[in-house]
Design a protein around this motif. Structure first.
Motif, PDB file in Angstrom:
ATOM      1  N   PHE A  16     126.406  68.324 110.302  1.00 42.34           N
ATOM      2  CA  PHE A  16     125.199  67.781 110.925  1.00 42.34           C
ATOM      3  C   PHE A  16     124.541  68.709 111.946  1.00 42.34           C
ATOM      4  O   PHE A  16     123.438  68.433 112.400  1.00 42.34           O
ATOM      5  CB  PHE A  16     125.515  66.431 111.560  1.00 42.34           C
ATOM      6  N   VAL A  17     125.236  69.791 112.294  1.00 42.28           N
ATOM      7  CA  VAL A  17     124.611  70.803 113.149  1.00 42.28           C
ATOM      8  C   VAL A  17     124.127  71.977 112.310  1.00 42.28           C
ATOM      9  O   VAL A  17     123.028  72.509 112.528  1.00 42.28           O
ATOM     10  CB  VAL A  17     125.587  71.291 114.246  1.00 42.28           C
ATOM     11  N   PHE A  18     124.948  72.366 111.313  1.00 41.01           N
ATOM     12  CA  PHE A  18     124.597  73.522 110.491  1.00 41.01           C
ATOM     13  C   PHE A  18     124.097  73.140 109.094  1.00 41.01           C
ATOM     14  O   PHE A  18     122.979  73.461 108.710  1.00 41.01           O
ATOM     15  CB  PHE A  18     125.790  74.470 110.366  1.00 41.01           C
ATOM     16  N   PHE A  19     124.934  72.444 108.321  1.00 41.40           N
ATOM     17  CA  PHE A  19     124.696  72.265 106.885  1.00 41.40           C
ATOM     18  C   PHE A  19     123.368  71.571 106.566  1.00 41.40           C
ATOM     19  O   PHE A  19     122.499  72.138 105.895  1.00 41.40           O
ATOM     20  CB  PHE A  19     125.848  71.477 106.255  1.00 41.40           C
ATOM     21  N   VAL A  46     126.196  78.763 102.244  1.00 41.82           N
ATOM     22  CA  VAL A  46     127.112  79.865 102.561  1.00 41.82           C
ATOM     23  C   VAL A  46     127.032  80.212 104.046  1.00 41.82           C
ATOM     24  O   VAL A  46     128.058  80.399 104.715  1.00 41.82           O
ATOM     25  CB  VAL A  46     126.788  81.107 101.704  1.00 41.82           C
ATOM     26  N   VAL A  47     125.838  80.278 104.571  1.00 43.77           N
ATOM     27  CA  VAL A  47     125.645  80.618 105.987  1.00 43.77           C
ATOM     28  C   VAL A  47     126.258  79.548 106.884  1.00 43.77           C
ATOM     29  O   VAL A  47     126.945  79.863 107.876  1.00 43.77           O
ATOM     30  CB  VAL A  47     124.145  80.790 106.304  1.00 43.77           C
ATOM     31  N   ALA A  48     126.046  78.275 106.550  1.00 45.22           N
ATOM     32  CA  ALA A  48     126.583  77.173 107.352  1.00 45.22           C
ATOM     33  C   ALA A  48     128.106  77.199 107.376  1.00 45.22           C
ATOM     34  O   ALA A  48     128.733  76.998 108.428  1.00 45.22           O
ATOM     35  CB  ALA A  48     126.079  75.838 106.803  1.00 45.22           C
ATOM     36  N   ASN A  49     128.737  77.432 106.223  1.00 46.64           N
ATOM     37  CA  ASN A  49     130.196  77.520 106.161  1.00 46.64           C
ATOM     38  C   ASN A  49     130.725  78.681 106.998  1.00 46.64           C
ATOM     39  O   ASN A  49     131.755  78.566 107.671  1.00 46.64           O
ATOM     40  CB  ASN A  49     130.656  77.679 104.709  1.00 46.64           C
ATOM     41  N   THR A  50     130.025  79.801 106.971  1.00 49.48           N
ATOM     42  CA  THR A  50     130.460  80.978 107.717  1.00 49.48           C
ATOM     43  C   THR A  50     130.439  80.723 109.221  1.00 49.48           C
ATOM     44  O   THR A  50     131.408  81.021 109.936  1.00 49.48           O
ATOM     45  CB  THR A  50     129.566  82.187 107.383  1.00 49.48           C
ATOM     46  N   LEU A  51     129.341  80.163 109.722  1.00 51.13           N
ATOM     47  CA  LEU A  51     129.219  79.890 111.155  1.00 51.13           C
ATOM     48  C   LEU A  51     130.278  78.891 111.621  1.00 51.13           C
ATOM     49  O   LEU A  51     130.916  79.081 112.661  1.00 51.13           O
ATOM     50  CB  LEU A  51     127.818  79.353 111.461  1.00 51.13           C
TER      51      LEU A  51
END
Length: 424
Positions: A377-380, A401-406
């Motif tokens: 809910f903050v990134f994905f 991919v970016v959300a999982n990495t962060l």
């Protein structure tokens, strides 16, 4: 553990494979059901985590009779709770799927499937709790064997009930749900028989409401945050499905296939995340914090290397897989796009759930739940919405991919900090 998880995944893959033979609309309908059915699975996983943590501690301390009482009370309360939830949830299906973006035509197939599926939901959760009771006893082989047998039964029943044969009528998508329910019922009777006769973890005792509630609260202290954390994933999945639905039923069908392939691709690390917690908990209890740290870091390294190899394999097989699960070019193209982008983030995704498992094992379920909230809910979801708005489906897949990495970086730092505090 891998055998058990493979068996569970084969349920989904068999269903979507045989349903895909019915056409794009039934296939898309099955994709719409995934967030709902996975929310029940997530509830089951959370209850299983709480059950295993409490039971293993009692068994390790030699308190067998108390463990048997807790296991009995816990299974009974699970059956009652999920039965009530199933009855209530059944009435909210039409508005829920309309909110997710399902058309009236798709809702006909969705409701055909879910009306049968909800009858089996109670057995899905009860089986997870019962199998966790077996694993807390140190037996991982028996639940794996039972799940493998039930998966084979489901694979045999799927084509029979979906397409019909002889006196058995063709039931379509409803047959896929019925095949799963029959398999789950068989699992339930097998595993409860073993708990009662082999391990004496189920007992017939006089009902004591105070004792039942005390045991339930013990389990839920760990299980409820874990369940809520797991249930955030299908909630976010429903929102993401609604975003994908803007690109048509074909894109939703491809996204549904991708969700099933994702679970299978993360198999080894999922198994690792389920075997890491008892190891961490035992060494934490023994004061061996250095072993906790070594186990966690070793698991993270393995996950990153292994999942990168899986990504390369999916990249090589992307054309073949897209052709296997897609019945038209309109479905094949978005599925091919998913296969070449999203799996790149699986290694980081594995780090996230390994970190959450470790925090649960260190008796920090709230912090583990915060990882899920942060990721989804903050990134994905915010990143997926922005990417979809400005760049379409391809940009949305890149945002995954970016959300999982962060999130993985933050989760790793939180676990490292938690272990350092325990070492003091």
């Amino acid at each position: 553990m891998m055998v058990g998880i493979v068996s569970l995944m084969l349920f989904n893959l068999a269903d979507i494979y045989f349903v895909s033979q019915l056409g794009t609309e039934p296939m898309a309908a099955l994709a719409f059901t995934f967030p709902v059915t996975f929310s029940v699975i997530s509830l089951a996983i959370g209850f299983g985590i709480g059950t295993s943590a409490i039971l293993a501690k009692l068994i390790g301390a030699g308190r067998q009779s108390e463990a048997a009482l807790l296991a009995t009370d816990n299974l009974m309360m699970t059956l009652i709770l999920v039965l009530v939830v199933s009855i209530i949830a059944h009435w909210f299906m039409p508005p829920l799927f309309r909110l997710m973006g399902a058309s009236e035509a798709l809702q006909v197939y969705i409701l055909e499937y879910m009306e049968v599926w909800w009858f089996g939901a109670v057995f899905v959760v009860a089986n997870m709790v019962a199998n966790s009771s077996l694993r807390s006893r140190g037996d991982t082989k028996t639940p794996a064997m039972i799940m493998a047998a039930s998966s084979a039964l489901n694979v045999m029943l799927d084509p029979l009930l979906i397409f019909g044969w002889g006196p058995v009528p063709a039931m379509g998508i409803r047959g896929a749900a019925l095949a799963s329910v029959i398999s789950w019922v068989c699992v339930f009777f097998c595993v409860t028989h073993i708990l009662y006769h082999r391990y004496q973890l189920l007992v017939f005792v006089r009902l004591n409401v105070a004792r039942v509630l005390r045991h339930w609260l013990q389990v839920m202290k760990i299980g409820l945050p874990a369940a809520l954390s797991n249930m955030l994933t299908p909630l976010a999945g429903g929102i993401l499905t609604a975003l994908v639905a803007q690109h048509g039923a074909e894109a939703v069908a491809a996204f549904g296939v991708g969700n099933r392939l994702e679970s299978l691709s993360l198999l080894a690390c999922l198994a690792l995340s389920m075997t890491l917690p008892p190891f961490v908990s035992q060494n934490y209890g023994a004061g061996q914090i250095s072993r906790v740290e070594a186990a966690y870091k070793g698991a993270v390294k393995f996950a990153l290397v292994w999942q990168f190899c899986v990504f390369l394999l999916l990249l090589l097989l992307s054309g073949w897989l897209a052709g296997l699960f897609a019945d038209s070019e309109a479905v094949r193209q978005p599925l091919l796009l998913w296969l070449t982008i999203v799996p790149l983030g699986f290694g980081m995704q594995a780090v996230i759930f390994l970190s959450a498992s470790t925090l649960n094992a260190l008796h920090q379920p709230i912090r583990a739940m915060r990882i899920s909230i942060l990721r989804l809910f903050v990134f994905f979801i915010p990143m997926a919405w922005v990417a979809n708005y400005f760049g379409g489906l391809q940009a949305m897949f890149i945002s995954f991919v970016v959300a999982n990495t962060l999130t993985s970086v933050i989760a790793f730092l939180w676990v490292k900090k938690a272990i350092a505090k325990k070492a003091i």
